[in-house]
Design a protein around this motif. Structure first.
Motif, short mmCIF file in Angstrom:
data_model
loop_
_atom_site.label_atom_id
_atom_site.label_comp_id
_atom_site.label_asym_id
_atom_site.label_seq_id
_atom_site.Cartn_x
_atom_site.Cartn_y
_atom_site.Cartn_z
N ARG A 19 35.73 -32.38 -26.43
CA ARG A 19 36.40 -33.10 -27.51
C ARG A 19 35.45 -33.60 -28.61
O ARG A 19 35.92 -33.95 -29.68
CB ARG A 19 37.14 -34.31 -26.92
N SER A 77 35.74 -42.88 -35.76
CA SER A 77 36.85 -43.42 -34.98
C SER A 77 37.04 -42.62 -33.70
O SER A 77 37.32 -43.19 -32.63
CB SER A 77 38.14 -43.41 -35.80
N ARG A 78 36.88 -41.33 -33.79
CA ARG A 78 37.00 -40.48 -32.61
C ARG A 78 35.89 -40.81 -31.61
O ARG A 78 36.12 -40.91 -30.40
CB ARG A 78 36.91 -39.01 -33.04
N ALA A 80 36.65 -44.09 -29.92
CA ALA A 80 37.73 -43.97 -28.95
C ALA A 80 37.24 -43.37 -27.64
O ALA A 80 37.57 -43.85 -26.55
CB ALA A 80 38.86 -43.11 -29.53
N TYR A 81 36.43 -42.32 -27.73
CA TYR A 81 35.93 -41.70 -26.50
C TYR A 81 34.84 -42.54 -25.85
O TYR A 81 34.61 -42.42 -24.63
CB TYR A 81 35.47 -40.27 -26.78
N SER A 111 44.94 -47.07 -36.29
CA SER A 111 44.48 -45.70 -36.14
C SER A 111 43.66 -45.54 -34.87
O SER A 111 43.84 -44.58 -34.11
CB SER A 111 43.65 -45.29 -37.36
N GLN A 155 45.68 -45.48 -31.60
CA GLN A 155 46.27 -44.17 -31.33
C GLN A 155 45.23 -43.22 -30.75
O GLN A 155 45.50 -42.48 -29.80
CB GLN A 155 46.85 -43.58 -32.63
N ARG A 156 44.03 -43.24 -31.31
CA ARG A 156 42.98 -42.35 -30.83
C ARG A 156 42.54 -42.73 -29.42
O ARG A 156 42.24 -41.86 -28.60
CB ARG A 156 41.80 -42.38 -31.79
N SER A 215 45.06 -41.44 -26.96
CA SER A 215 44.88 -39.99 -26.77
C SER A 215 43.64 -39.69 -25.94
O SER A 215 43.66 -38.80 -25.08
CB SER A 215 44.78 -39.29 -28.13
N ALA A 216 42.56 -40.43 -26.21
CA ALA A 216 41.32 -40.22 -25.46
C ALA A 216 41.51 -40.56 -23.98
O ALA A 216 41.00 -39.85 -23.09
CB ALA A 216 40.19 -41.05 -26.06
N GLU A 262 48.42 -37.83 -39.53
CA GLU A 262 48.55 -38.51 -38.25
C GLU A 262 49.40 -39.77 -38.46
O GLU A 262 49.07 -40.63 -39.26
CB GLU A 262 47.17 -38.89 -37.74
#
Length: 985
Positions: free
Chosen positions: A11, A38-39, A42-43, A71, A74-75, A78-79, A697
């Motif tokens: 990812r 942000s990704r 999140a991870y 935002s 949400q990430r 999902s993570a 998104e």
């Protein structure tokens, strides 16, 4: 469960993966524009849980804005799902702004803080106006002439504005009023009185929230230490933008946590003028010597030309004053265009911008997604950015955006003005203010009303009714200018109602008005909400004049139309200041008005009233000033908003200054082989493709209240949440909140044993506070509405504690935050849980108890005044949160009607909870589809907050899919009010 390392490898790119999985106690991640910070964040959270064994409640993540928090939530959900973890774990952690976290902590420390009204910068100014004499601002105004070394006394509004800024700055710089008084006795005295007044009146601003928490942490207050006892992992986004009080808060929290993970970019530090110090991120490794550092530099947003040119520019401008990052573009060989252009005059610049927009609309655009989606560009893909949209030259003139917005309007291109002010430049809002202004000097005569109608109202509200307008003006003119005799009760007068009376006379409900204009009018309504928040009542001509002055002077700069944040931006060209677009991106960006001494603008030193010597440390680092370095970062931020098409433009003659302007050195430094200086050569032509909006998104975090409004009537939701209209203040506003706060404090103070009637009454009386009802002059002998309400609150609380004493026997009430991911939304709120424990403290069970200051009569289940679908849905959502997020054993739910002292059980079985979540998802899907039909019914419309501006015409939903029913007390299954109470034609 998948291996978290495999998930990260699949990812994240290598840079992101290494940063997200760094086990160091302190980690700095430098995130270039468009690099997926942000990704990564999140991870990082998923990795902490999966690899480090962190419990979700040990994680606190700070974001710069609520929108960014939405935002990232949400990430994170999902993570978590991608990592094989329960997305509902999101509800156990905190993700949000620093001030919201502090507000939550304050409520945990003392339930009294839960009923405090929050003041933003506009509301603080209104508060100072409403207590101008009481706080001694008239004396301060005269005294400041000497302190400032002026020949003239500062103006009224300068005094209000500068006092508000001094207050905020004092709190953010961790200074106290006595210290201010040592340097300026007059200002220190006013700030001390303001501190006392705000606490007495139960108001709090963002800076004070943070400062109180910092002081509590410094003092090792056991209440705050108990509230953060689970904290182990602290994450901070946009670290380069924190101010002094936030820096101290983060350090104090990290003293209690095991890890600190900060993300930011020194090149995008653009808030030095309000206290951000870029050296905090640049020197992070010096202040945290054991920390590690990572750079995520792959830009997934912009072309190679934009990425390289922007990085070369900022490196040349800042040199050793920045951390080099060497970003690289991920985008391949795609359609693109970049130009830096100089025009002889503003008209030519505007003509180019508009003509280039026309040529881009409908042009082929290949998305950088896995599918390589191909679509035609639409207006929403385009932004026109400028340093300021306002005209601030001494000779005045039209606002700087006007040349562009006027040309867009003439070309028939829709636009949205996100301008940080300028609200009253729009004709509909200007008309509203002009109507208010007619009351300045008395009850206006018929000729004045006719003149306003003909020149202002009728051109923009063509269906307006002159006869009805006359009635409204005569009625309100009489009320505003009624003299109140000594000893006579003051009338209760709320300007929000005047807004609705005027709009009804303007026949807004019968007039087609576009969405941006309705949003503009909605902002005017929110201004009146701010007025009513701090004024108990605008009940004299003098107070009404204060509001008129606020509208004329301060509101014009303090308010702007908010973004359409409900689902996606409107399909319109965005015209905005750069500051407002930080964090966003557009396929096409025009950075206009780029001339020397305009961009960069002239350096400005410190000009605030708080003595400079008190903030000298910050001043030495460039804070609270306008510097070339910050201007360079602002320009860099503007340029890096562009994905494929970038145009930087300026002009020698703009009509405001006589001499010709010179090219901006910033524009001259933006160079690359693909950046052209000719508006025509090389030729520019995009292949055509059918236009389609970008599937952005969805960012739809919502509360139960949002869902309730939509399910009652989607048009109500649109007025309230999309357009931003505020309802009139109801009688005894805040009564339910103060009763609830009293119950919360009693449960905090009486654990395992009930209070006596006297003890409960004393707490209820002490905590009671409502802001819009005056206390009686002789409360003992001649009690008024305030005292009667207080007595009623005491009665409700004591009745509860006596009749439900078992709630205090091995039981405790807790208010717990929750956030439940549900499809493409997040449901947020706070639960009142009744925890039942045995004598050893082991959990036996728990139930949701929703306290309501309502009455249902002898048979509340069949009451016509209670909407059980709304009450049951709320309990069921909270029970779902309690079961899936907080406690496995929360299998009961109740509504407690305090006025009747009855507790009604609500079904919370699996079928009921599943239906509740399905109903929420149904509503969210319809909101995303922008489906806002009117669903009128006599049972609802007579009580609707927006009945005066709604046409009440029956309309169908845009789907034939019916929503699920709700399980309510008594075993019934009921559809929500939008379906159950609806009268089609």
């Amino acid at each position: 469960m998948p291996d978290i390392n495999d998930v990260l490898a699949a990812r994240l790119n290598p840079e992101q993966r290494v940063a997200a999985s760094d086990a160091a106690a302190e980690v700095l991640t430098l995130a270039c524009a468009g690099s997926g910070k942000s990704r990564t964040l999140a991870y990082r959270i998923a990795w902490l849980i999966a690899a480090q064994g962190a419990r979700p409640e040990q994680i606190v993540a700070f974001t710069f804005t609520e929108k960014a928090a939405d935002s990232i939530k949400q990430r994170v959900a999902s993570a978590l799902a991608a990592s094989g973890l329960d997305p509902n774990a999101l509800g156990k952690m905190y993700i949000g702004t620093i001030h919201s976290y502090c507000q939550f902590l304050l409520g945990q420390m003392d339930a009294r803080y839960r009923q405090f009204e929050v003041l933003d910068e506009n509301r603080i100014k209104l508060y100072l106006m409403s207590r101008y004499g009481q706080l001694g601002l008239h004396n301060l105004r005269n005294a400041m002439r000497q302190h400032l070394g002026r020949a003239t006394v500062p103006g009224y509004f300068e005094t209000v504005t500068e006092t508000a800024e001094a207050w905020i700055l004092m709190k953010e710089e961790l200074i106290d009023p006595p210290v201010v008084a040592q340097h300026n006795a007059d200002l220190g005295a006013v700030l001390a009185d303001l501190q006392t007044s705000l606490d007495t009146d139960e108001y709090i601003d963002f800076a004070s929230m943070q400062r109180i928490v910092v002081d509590a942490l410094r003092a090792n207050d056991p209440r705050i230490l108990g509230a953060i006892e689970d904290l182990e992992h602290l994450l901070v986004d946009e670290y380069q933008d924190i101010n002094p009080v936030q820096d101290e808060l983060i350090n104090l929290l990290h003293a209690a946590s095991s890890t600190l993970f900060v993300v930011g970019d020194d090149d995008q530090s653009i808030y030095g003028w309000r206290g951000a110090d870029v050296s905090r991120i640049i020197e992070f490794q010096q202040t945290h010597p054991q920390s590690s550092r990572h750079t995520i530099g792959t830009n997934y947003r912009s072309t190679s030309a934009i990425v390289t040119a922007a990085d070369d520019f900022i490196a040349a401008e800042l040199g050793a004053g920045r951390i080099p990052k060497n970003p690289q573009a991920a985008a391949g060989d795609v359609d693109r265009d970049a130009r830096v252009l100089w025009f002889d005059d503003r008209d030519n610049e505007v003509d180019f911008v508009v003509s280039r927009i026309q040529s881009l609309l409908g042009g082929r655009y290949i998305e950088n997604d896995e599918e390589g989606t191909v679509r035609g560009l639409t207006p929403a893909d385009i932004a026109i950015l400028m340093q300021s949209t306002r005209m601030n030259e001494p000779n005045g003139g039209p606002p700087r955006h006007a040349a562009f917005t006027d040309a867009l309007e003439q070309a028939g291109i829709p636009y949205s003005l996100e301008a940080g002010g300028g609200l009253f430049e729009r004709p509909h809002v200007q008309t509203m203010r002009n109507a208010f202004e007619l009351f300045r000097n008395g009850n206006p005569d018929r000729a004045a009303v006719r003149d306003l109608f003909d020149t202002n109202i009728n051109p923009v509200f063509p269906n307006a009714d002159f006869g009805e307008l006359v009635n409204v003006m005569a009625r309100w003119g009489r009320r505003i200018h009624t003299a109140v005799a000594a000893g006579q009760a003051r009338q209760r007068l709320y300007p929000q109602q005047l807004v609705y009376d005027l709009l009804e006379a303007f026949r807004v409900s019968q007039t087609p008005i576009d969405h941006p204009t309705m949003q503009d009018i909605g902002v005017f309504s929110r201004i009146m909400q701010d007025v009513e928040t701090v004024y108990m009542s605008v009940d004299t001509a003098n107070r009404f004049t204060q509001i008129l002055n606020f509208l004329q002077v301060l509101a014009d700069r303090g308010y702007n139309t908010s973004s359409y944040e409900v689902s996606q931006r409107p399909d319109a060209v965005t015209v905005s200041t750069i500051h407002k677009m930080k964090g966003l991106e557009f396929p096409v960006v025009f950075v206009v008005d780029v001339e020397n001494q305009r961009f960069p603008k002239r350096r400005r030193g410190y000009e605030k009233w708080l003595p400079a010597e008190l903030v000298q440390g910050s001043l030495d680092k460039g804070s609270y000033q306008s510097t070339r370095e910050e201007q360079a970062r602002l320009f860099y931020t503007a340029v890096t908003r562009a994905e494929r098409y970038l145009y930087v433009t300026g002009s020698a003659q703009n009509g405001w200054v006589r001499r010709a302007l010179r090219t901006s050195p910033f524009a001259a430094r933006l160079q690359h082989a693909e950046i052209h200086q000719d508006p025509i050569q090389p030729p520019f032509l995009l292949p055509r493709h059918p236009s389609a909006r970008r599937l952005e998104e969805a960012n739809l975090p919502t509360t139960y209240s949002d869902i309730k409004y939509y399910l009652r009537c989607p048009k109500d939701y649109q007025f309230r949440k999309v357009y931003g209209f505020s309802p009139p203040v109801p009688d005894l506003f805040g009564f339910g909140m103060t009763v609830h706060a009293a119950i919360g404090r009693i449960h905090a103070e009486f654990v395992n044993q009930p209070p006596t009637e006297h003890e409960a009454a004393a707490i209820a009386e002490d905590i009671f506070h409502v802001k819009h009802v005056p206390q009686a002059r002789d409360p003992v002998n001649r009690p008024g509405p305030y005292e009667r309400a207080q007595n009623r609150a005491v009665e409700l609380v004591t009745n509860y504690t006596q009749d439900f004493a078992e709630d205090f026997v091995h039981r405790r009430q807790v208010e717990a935050r929750f956030e439940i991911p549900s499809g493409n939304t997040v449901i947020s709120g706070a639960i009142d849980l009744m925890i039942h424990e045995n004598e050893a403290g082991d959990l036996i069970d728990a139930c949701v108890v929703d306290f309501k200051t309502m009455e249902g009569g002898e048979n509340p289940i069949d009451s016509d005044t209670l909407e059980w679908t709304e009450l049951a849905l709320q309990v069921q959502l909270y029970a779902r949160a309690a079961r899936d997020v907080l406690l496995e054993t929360a299998d009961q739910g109740h509504v407690h009607l305090l006025k009747d002292n009855q507790r009604i059980e609500v079904p919370v079985n699996d079928v009921a909870l599943d239906a509740a979540l399905d109903l929420v998802q149904w509503a969210v899907n319809r909101i995303i589809a922008e489906d806002f039909p009117m669903r009128p019914h006599q049972h609802k419309c007579g009580e609707c907050d927006f009945r005066q501006i709604c046409a009440q015409v029956p309309e169908d939903f845009g789907t034939n899919e019916a929503p699920p029913s709700i399980s309510v007390p008594g075993g019934q299954q009921l559809l929500p009010p939008a379906f159950r109470f609806y009268e089609p034609n």
